[in-house]
Write an enzyme that holds these catalytic residues in place. Structure first.
Site, PDB file in Angstrom:
ATOM      1  N   GLY A 333       0.634  -1.644   0.075  1.00  0.00           N
ATOM      2  CA  GLY A 333      -0.263  -0.019   0.013  1.00  0.00           C
ATOM      3  C   GLY A 333       0.335   1.072   0.049  1.00  0.00           C
ATOM      4  CB  SER A 334      -0.413   4.470   1.494  1.00  0.00           C
ATOM      5  OG  SER A 334      -0.859   4.339   0.922  1.00  0.00           O
ATOM      6  CB  THR A 335       4.351   1.271   3.175  1.00  0.00           C
ATOM      7  OG1 THR A 335       4.150   0.004   2.730  1.00  0.00           O
ATOM      8  CG2 THR A 335       3.456   1.154   4.547  1.00  0.00           C
TER       9      THR A 335
END
Length: 608
Positions: A333-335
């Site tokens: 995801g956004s990591t």
């Protein structure tokens, strides 16, 4: 000539006479030695000869398995003496002639020393057998065996010369078994593996089997180093198979070598405690957490939930001892958004001051990229702070596919971290030649690729150490000779500064702040993929970060699988775990705070 011929026979006779005398003296001397030896044995050592069951045998000497210890010398896995009880079914199933003979002697003493009649001999044998049955029952009780278990072994393995009754028991219990003096029951010198940290280091260390051979995790991967070489010696045994005297040492046992890990047991315990609490409070399916040294790539802690107790092997279930941090993958995801931004800045496809319109919906071909909120127009730092999918997707589409894909590959995605841990995953990157615009767009915010917690933590070392990507190690080392530069120092520092905005009240991870230290990080809330597409209510809650942001020492990544207590965002579920682990670890390592205003404020609050 006649005189000479006449003397020759007398000289020959004289020579033979001398030889006869020498030979006779030699024979008499040998006889004297034998007589003395016979007197010694029959008078002074008669008990030895009367015990006809004694014999010489060659036995194995178990070697000591090497210790596994943490970076500070604390033992994480040790071997302690744990004898096993064995039985020779053939011998135990027969009458012990030596024991019967001793009972006959005692019987004669009690009856005036008379010779035993046949009926008296049968009486002695019957008494011996009664005592033997009683001892076998006592043996079963000591070893917690079902009644009749020994007799079943005698029947099932009557033609065998060896069987285990109990493996690796308490030495005191073994002494009680030895005191029973049962012919055919022996004690085998062995060692039992013990893990002082129990569940805290279980997934890293693994465990050994009954033969003390590593089965999973580091016990398995370093089996050749840890195991020793058994020795051999000749001994005198009695009828009970007990060693009563050593004869000679044939080969000394060679102990296994010790293994020094990069793990810091203090940080490992801290990480375990906080992850366990988070998984419990959030009613999550599982969780994993990794702490890396940002300067050397050493793994200081790696924990998983749920865990298991390696000291209780009978309760082990295969699903419990998988090290999720190393062997299982998820979409991050956004990591990974900081790497999209870093790639665009590094290739000069964007500038920090560029603005991106994020109106909640962004069409890409026949698909649509969405944000959870309408953020309006954002600069590059704003895209990271608000975690805009649309913002990073627009950045990704500015870059050539090969270049963009290559940056993700350079930071270690799609490649094994190469720690040597069994089952370590390579993760998965999309096939570059098949990527279309939408594939690039979703890759920019962490979908379409699979990574492990360890791979994600490793990638963050490139941001933490000014563009230098580190290899990762489970063994203690002073420096990383395999480190390689993947970003310029300027780009890494710029992105790191932008990531500090995530830990503000306007960002997505205010709960990740650490008192006294500047923190840079990124949240991730990734939907879980299933057989019929992405789930609407199952998530991975993620947070990846580093501190102190001015000169990072540690990287921490937290992954919690399927939190179901109401909250599922990475900033609310995983960020608090990061805060507690990072703060505690920095203080344990004595890292100097880099945020001057925080600590005085805290102290002032405590002052009456």
């Amino acid at each position: 000539m006649q005189i000479a011929n006449g003397n020759r026979p007398r000289n020959q006779a004289s020579d033979f006479s001398g030889r006869r005398k020498f030979l006779l003296a030699f024979v008499m001397s040998c006889m004297a030695v034998l007589v003395v030896r016979a007197i010694h044995l029959q008078v002074f050592k008669k008990d030895f000869l009367q015990d006809r069951s004694r014999y010489v045998d060659t036995v194995s000497i178990s070697s000591y398995r090497g210790i596994i210890e943490d970076r500070n010398g604390e033992a994480l896995a040790i071997s302690s003496p744990a004898p096993s009880i064995t039985v020779n079914p053939k011998e135990l199933g027969q009458d012990d002639e030596g024991a019967v003979s001793q009972m006959e002697k005692q019987f004669r003493k009690e009856h005036g020393g008379e010779k035993l009649s046949d009926s008296q001999k049968q009486e002695v044998i019957g008494l011996y057998r009664e005592q033997k049955v009683a001892k076998i029952r006592q043996l079963e009780k000591l070893l917690d065996l079902p009644t009749g278990k020994v007799n079943n072994i005698l029947v099932e393995k009557k033609d065998k010369g060896f069987a285990y009754l109990a493996k690796k028991i308490n030495p005191d219990l073994a002494e009680q078994v030895k005191a029973l003096k049962l012919a055919g029951v022996g004690i085998l010198r062995e060692f039992k593996r013990f893990y002082p940290s129990g569940e805290v280091t279980a997934h890293l260390l693994g465990f050994t089997n009954a033969e003390d051979v590593g089965q999973v995790a580091l016990e398995k991967s370093y089996e050749a180093l840890l195991k020793g070489t058994d020795g051999k010696k000749r001994v005198i045994k009695d009828g009970l198979h007990q060693v009563i005297a050593d004869v000679e040492n044939i080969a000394s046992p060679i102990p296994g070598k010790n293994l020094e890990l990069s793990i810091d047991q203090r940080i490992q315990y801290l990480a375990y405690r906080e992850l366990q609490n988070a998984v419990t409070v959030n009613k999550a399916k599982s969780g994993a957490l990794v702490v890396l040294d940002a300067k050397t790539g050493e793994i200081l802690a790696a924990v998983n939930q749920p865990s298991f107790n390696p000291n209780a092997k009978d309760e082990l279930k295969e699903g419990l001892y998988r090290n999720r941090a190393f062997t299982e993958v998820f979409e991050p995801g956004s990591t990974v958004k900081p790497f999209t931004v870093a790639a665009a800045l590094e290739g000069k496809y964007i500038r920090p001051t560029d603005l991106f319109a994020t109106d909640g919906v962004f069409p890409v071909g026949n698909h649509t990229v969405r944000d959870t909120h309408h953020y309006g127009t954002l600069d590059v730092e704003g895209v990271i702070k608000k975690s805009s999918n649309i913002g990073v997707a627009k950045m990704a589409l500015k870059m050539p596919t090969e270049y963009f894909w290559g940056m993700f590959n350079k930071v270690g995605f799609g490649a094994s971290p190469a720690t040597g841990f069994p089952g370590e995953t390579d993760g998965r990157m999309p096939v570059m030649k098949r990527m279309r615009d939408f594939d690039k767009a979703v890759l920019s915010f962490g979908y379409g690729l699979n990574v492990s917690v360890l791979q994600l933590a490793r990638a963050y070392t490139a941001l933490a150490d000014d563009g230098v990507l580190h290899s990762v190690s489970l063994l203690k080392r002073d420096e990383d000779v395999d480190a390689q530069r993947v970003l310029s120092q300027k780009t890494a520092k710029t992105v790191r500064t932008m990531m500090e905005s995530v830990i503000t009240k306007e960002g997505t991870a205010y709960e990740a702040r650490v008192d006294g230290y500047r923190v840079a990080g990124k949240t991730g809330t990734a939907k879980k993929a299933g057989a019929h597409g992405y789930s609407a209510n199952s998530y991975f809650a993620l947070f990846a970060g580093l501190a102190p942001a001015s000169n990072p020492r540690l990287v921490v990544v937290v992954m919690i699988d399927e939190p179901s207590a109401g909250q599922y965002y990475g900033g609310l579920v995983s960020a608090p775990v990061f805060s507690k682990v990072m703060g505690g670890a920095l203080r344990l390592l004595g890292v100097t705070p880099d945020q001057e205003n925080t600590m005085p404020i805290l102290l002032a609050k405590k002052t009456p």
